[in-house]
Write a protein that holds these residues in place. Structure first.
Motif, PDB file in Angstrom:
ATOM      1  N   ALA A 114     -12.828  12.552 -41.535  1.00  7.96           N
ATOM      2  CA  ALA A 114     -12.774  12.645 -40.076  1.00  7.96           C
ATOM      3  C   ALA A 114     -11.444  13.246 -39.671  1.00  7.96           C
ATOM      4  O   ALA A 114     -10.424  12.998 -40.316  1.00  7.96           O
ATOM      5  CB  ALA A 114     -12.938  11.272 -39.443  1.00  7.96           C
ATOM      6  N   THR A 115     -11.458  14.032 -38.611  1.00 10.94           N
ATOM      7  CA  THR A 115     -10.233  14.610 -38.074  1.00 10.94           C
ATOM      8  C   THR A 115     -10.189  14.417 -36.567  1.00 10.94           C
ATOM      9  O   THR A 115     -11.224  14.230 -35.919  1.00 10.94           O
ATOM     10  CB  THR A 115     -10.120  16.115 -38.373  1.00 10.94           C
ATOM     11  N   ILE A 116      -8.975  14.479 -36.042  1.00 11.59           N
ATOM     12  CA  ILE A 116      -8.771  14.377 -34.607  1.00 11.59           C
ATOM     13  C   ILE A 116      -7.635  15.322 -34.240  1.00 11.59           C
ATOM     14  O   ILE A 116      -6.635  15.403 -34.957  1.00 11.59           O
ATOM     15  CB  ILE A 116      -8.471  12.917 -34.194  1.00 11.59           C
ATOM     16  N   ASN A 117      -7.808  16.069 -33.141  1.00 11.61           N
ATOM     17  CA  ASN A 117      -6.734  16.983 -32.769  1.00 11.61           C
ATOM     18  C   ASN A 117      -5.880  16.386 -31.652  1.00 11.61           C
ATOM     19  O   ASN A 117      -6.116  15.257 -31.206  1.00 11.61           O
ATOM     20  CB  ASN A 117      -7.298  18.357 -32.391  1.00 11.61           C
ATOM     21  N   SER A 118      -4.911  17.142 -31.200  1.00 13.48           N
ATOM     22  CA  SER A 118      -3.966  16.625 -30.216  1.00 13.48           C
ATOM     23  C   SER A 118      -4.625  16.350 -28.860  1.00 13.48           C
ATOM     24  O   SER A 118      -4.079  15.585 -28.061  1.00 13.48           O
ATOM     25  CB  SER A 118      -2.802  17.598 -30.047  1.00 13.48           C
ATOM     26  N   ASP A 119      -5.802  16.951 -28.612  1.00 11.27           N
ATOM     27  CA  ASP A 119      -6.534  16.697 -27.369  1.00 11.27           C
ATOM     28  C   ASP A 119      -7.490  15.516 -27.492  1.00 11.27           C
ATOM     29  O   ASP A 119      -8.159  15.162 -26.520  1.00 11.27           O
ATOM     30  CB  ASP A 119      -7.335  17.936 -26.955  1.00 11.27           C
ATOM     31  N   GLY A 120      -7.571  14.947 -28.668  1.00  6.30           N
ATOM     32  CA  GLY A 120      -8.456  13.809 -28.881  1.00  6.30           C
ATOM     33  C   GLY A 120      -9.867  14.176 -29.316  1.00  6.30           C
ATOM     34  O   GLY A 120     -10.716  13.295 -29.465  1.00  6.30           O
ATOM     35  N   ASP A 121     -10.124  15.467 -29.530  1.00  3.68           N
ATOM     36  CA  ASP A 121     -11.432  15.872 -30.049  1.00  3.68           C
ATOM     37  C   ASP A 121     -11.552  15.413 -31.500  1.00  3.68           C
ATOM     38  O   ASP A 121     -10.561  15.418 -32.237  1.00  3.68           O
ATOM     39  CB  ASP A 121     -11.598  17.380 -29.966  1.00  3.68           C
ATOM     40  N   THR A 122     -12.764  15.065 -31.897  1.00  2.00           N
ATOM     41  CA  THR A 122     -12.976  14.522 -33.240  1.00  2.00           C
ATOM     42  C   THR A 122     -14.066  15.279 -33.987  1.00  2.00           C
ATOM     43  O   THR A 122     -14.946  15.886 -33.384  1.00  2.00           O
ATOM     44  CB  THR A 122     -13.358  13.034 -33.170  1.00  2.00           C
ATOM     45  N   ARG A 123     -13.982  15.230 -35.290  1.00  4.53           N
ATOM     46  CA  ARG A 123     -15.008  15.773 -36.171  1.00  4.53           C
ATOM     47  C   ARG A 123     -15.220  14.781 -37.297  1.00  4.53           C
ATOM     48  O   ARG A 123     -14.282  14.125 -37.754  1.00  4.53           O
ATOM     49  CB  ARG A 123     -14.579  17.130 -36.752  1.00  4.53           C
ATOM     50  N   TYR A 124     -16.489  14.694 -37.769  1.00  2.00           N
ATOM     51  CA  TYR A 124     -16.831  13.760 -38.826  1.00  2.00           C
ATOM     52  C   TYR A 124     -17.669  14.452 -39.892  1.00  2.00           C
ATOM     53  O   TYR A 124     -18.463  15.340 -39.608  1.00  2.00           O
ATOM     54  CB  TYR A 124     -17.638  12.592 -38.266  1.00  2.00           C
ATOM     55  N   ALA A 125     -17.497  13.988 -41.121  1.00  2.55           N
ATOM     56  CA  ALA A 125     -18.398  14.404 -42.181  1.00  2.55           C
ATOM     57  C   ALA A 125     -19.784  13.838 -41.881  1.00  2.55           C
ATOM     58  O   ALA A 125     -19.911  12.745 -41.316  1.00  2.55           O
ATOM     59  CB  ALA A 125     -17.894  13.886 -43.528  1.00  2.55           C
ATOM     60  N   TYR A 127      -6.119   5.611 -36.680  1.00  4.50           N
ATOM     61  CA  TYR A 127      -7.034   4.570 -37.124  1.00  4.50           C
ATOM     62  C   TYR A 127      -8.338   5.179 -37.636  1.00  4.50           C
ATOM     63  O   TYR A 127      -8.728   6.271 -37.235  1.00  4.50           O
ATOM     64  CB  TYR A 127      -7.366   3.616 -35.973  1.00  4.50           C
ATOM     65  N   LEU A 128      -9.000   4.427 -38.493  1.00  6.80           N
ATOM     66  CA  LEU A 128     -10.363   4.767 -38.890  1.00  6.80           C
ATOM     67  C   LEU A 128     -11.156   3.465 -38.923  1.00  6.80           C
ATOM     68  O   LEU A 128     -10.950   2.618 -39.810  1.00  6.80           O
ATOM     69  CB  LEU A 128     -10.408   5.449 -40.257  1.00  6.80           C
ATOM     70  N   GLN A 129     -12.022   3.289 -37.936  1.00  2.92           N
ATOM     71  CA  GLN A 129     -12.913   2.136 -37.911  1.00  2.92           C
ATOM     72  C   GLN A 129     -14.153   2.483 -38.718  1.00  2.92           C
ATOM     73  O   GLN A 129     -14.836   3.458 -38.410  1.00  2.92           O
ATOM     74  CB  GLN A 129     -13.295   1.789 -36.469  1.00  2.92           C
ATOM     75  N   MET A 130     -14.412   1.704 -39.728  1.00  2.00           N
ATOM     76  CA  MET A 130     -15.540   1.970 -40.621  1.00  2.00           C
ATOM     77  C   MET A 130     -16.532   0.823 -40.527  1.00  2.00           C
ATOM     78  O   MET A 130     -16.196  -0.318 -40.866  1.00  2.00           O
ATOM     79  CB  MET A 130     -15.043   2.129 -42.063  1.00  2.00           C
ATOM     80  N   ASN A 131     -17.711   1.114 -40.046  1.00  2.00           N
ATOM     81  CA  ASN A 131     -18.767   0.111 -39.907  1.00  2.00           C
ATOM     82  C   ASN A 131     -19.934   0.450 -40.812  1.00  2.00           C
ATOM     83  O   ASN A 131     -20.077   1.584 -41.268  1.00  2.00           O
ATOM     84  CB  ASN A 131     -19.244   0.055 -38.456  1.00  2.00           C
ATOM     85  N   ASP A 132     -20.776  -0.536 -41.051  1.00  2.00           N
ATOM     86  CA  ASP A 132     -21.967  -0.345 -41.880  1.00  2.00           C
ATOM     87  C   ASP A 132     -21.602   0.348 -43.190  1.00  2.00           C
ATOM     88  O   ASP A 132     -22.219   1.348 -43.585  1.00  2.00           O
ATOM     89  CB  ASP A 132     -23.013   0.477 -41.105  1.00  2.00           C
ATOM     90  N   LEU A 133     -20.627  -0.178 -43.860  1.00  2.00           N
ATOM     91  CA  LEU A 133     -20.145   0.440 -45.082  1.00  2.00           C
ATOM     92  C   LEU A 133     -21.186   0.390 -46.189  1.00  2.00           C
ATOM     93  O   LEU A 133     -21.969  -0.571 -46.293  1.00  2.00           O
ATOM     94  CB  LEU A 133     -18.847  -0.231 -45.536  1.00  2.00           C
ATOM     95  N   LYS A 134     -21.179   1.430 -47.016  1.00  2.00           N
ATOM     96  CA  LYS A 134     -22.128   1.570 -48.112  1.00  2.00           C
ATOM     97  C   LYS A 134     -21.354   1.721 -49.421  1.00  2.00           C
ATOM     98  O   LYS A 134     -20.188   2.147 -49.411  1.00  2.00           O
ATOM     99  CB  LYS A 134     -22.990   2.811 -47.888  1.00  2.00           C
ATOM    100  N   PRO A 135     -21.986   1.416 -50.548  1.00  2.00           N
ATOM    101  CA  PRO A 135     -21.286   1.564 -51.836  1.00  2.00           C
ATOM    102  C   PRO A 135     -20.734   2.976 -52.047  1.00  2.00           C
ATOM    103  O   PRO A 135     -19.671   3.139 -52.665  1.00  2.00           O
ATOM    104  CB  PRO A 135     -22.383   1.222 -52.851  1.00  2.00           C
ATOM    105  N   ARG A 178     -21.124   5.955 -38.098  1.00  2.00           N
ATOM    106  CA  ARG A 178     -20.629   4.718 -38.725  1.00  2.00           C
ATOM    107  C   ARG A 178     -19.109   4.616 -38.633  1.00  2.00           C
ATOM    108  O   ARG A 178     -18.575   3.513 -38.524  1.00  2.00           O
ATOM    109  CB  ARG A 178     -21.051   4.667 -40.200  1.00  2.00           C
ATOM    110  N   PHE A 179     -18.427   5.734 -38.714  1.00  2.00           N
ATOM    111  CA  PHE A 179     -16.961   5.742 -38.692  1.00  2.00           C
ATOM    112  C   PHE A 179     -16.476   6.298 -37.359  1.00  2.00           C
ATOM    113  O   PHE A 179     -17.095   7.197 -36.784  1.00  2.00           O
ATOM    114  CB  PHE A 179     -16.406   6.625 -39.804  1.00  2.00           C
ATOM    115  N   THR A 180     -15.333   5.787 -36.904  1.00  2.00           N
ATOM    116  CA  THR A 180     -14.718   6.285 -35.680  1.00  2.00           C
ATOM    117  C   THR A 180     -13.223   6.484 -35.912  1.00  2.00           C
ATOM    118  O   THR A 180     -12.534   5.536 -36.311  1.00  2.00           O
ATOM    119  CB  THR A 180     -14.923   5.321 -34.512  1.00  2.00           C
ATOM    120  N   ILE A 181     -12.757   7.695 -35.653  1.00  2.00           N
ATOM    121  CA  ILE A 181     -11.332   7.983 -35.783  1.00  2.00           C
ATOM    122  C   ILE A 181     -10.703   7.924 -34.394  1.00  2.00           C
ATOM    123  O   ILE A 181     -11.313   8.327 -33.398  1.00  2.00           O
ATOM    124  CB  ILE A 181     -11.096   9.361 -36.439  1.00  2.00           C
ATOM    125  N   SER A 182      -9.497   7.387 -34.327  1.00  2.00           N
ATOM    126  CA  SER A 182      -8.787   7.311 -33.059  1.00  2.00           C
ATOM    127  C   SER A 182      -7.284   7.359 -33.341  1.00  2.00           C
ATOM    128  O   SER A 182      -6.851   7.175 -34.482  1.00  2.00           O
ATOM    129  CB  SER A 182      -9.153   6.051 -32.287  1.00  2.00           C
TER     130      SER A 182
END
Length: 126
Positions: free
Chosen positions: A49-60, A79-87, A66-70
């Motif tokens: 996941a990436t986030i730019n200086s304007d707060g825009d985000t991109r995810y794999a 931060y990286l909030q990771m929910n519903d984690l998988k093996p 499931r994941f949220t970058i902030s």
């Protein structure tokens, strides 16, 4: 000098959650896009996941929904909030600062980092 220090990794069961943090110093936000990558032994580092200086985000695709970058610019923390984690999320997770022009291309971003931390380990058991 740029410095990134990750924390928050650990071991959880499938479906669990973790919140990774990255304390950043010495960075100019508009000169970098911040983000998270991960790596397992024997495989290339993968942009998560990436986030730019304007707060825009991109995810794999593998983590979308499931994941949220902030980021908290005042605290200089990512931060990286990771929910519903998988093996398959099991990996060493790295905080990184990369070129803004690669913000949308996660794997290129992960290969072009200007700075990264030592990583924090995430283990998800089934």
């Amino acid at each position: 000098q740029e410095q990134l220090v990750e924390s928050g990794g650990g071991s959880v069961q499938t479906g669990g959650s973790l919140r990774l943090s990255c304390a950043a110093s010495g960075l100019t936000y508009r000169s970098h896009s911040l983000g998270w990558s991960r790596q397992v032994p024997g495989k290339e580092r993968e942009g998560v996941a990436t986030i730019n200086s304007d707060g825009d985000t991109r995810y794999a695709d593998s983590v979308k929904g499931r994941f949220t970058i902030s980021q908290d610019k005042d605290k200089k923390t990512l931060y990286l909030q990771m929910n519903d984690l998988k093996p398959e999320d099991t990996a060493m997770y790295y905080c990184g600062a990369g070129p803004p022009r690669f913000f949308r291309f996660l794997d290129l971003w992960a290969k072009a980092l200007d700075a990264w931390g030592r990583g924090t380990e995430v283990t998800v058991s089934s």
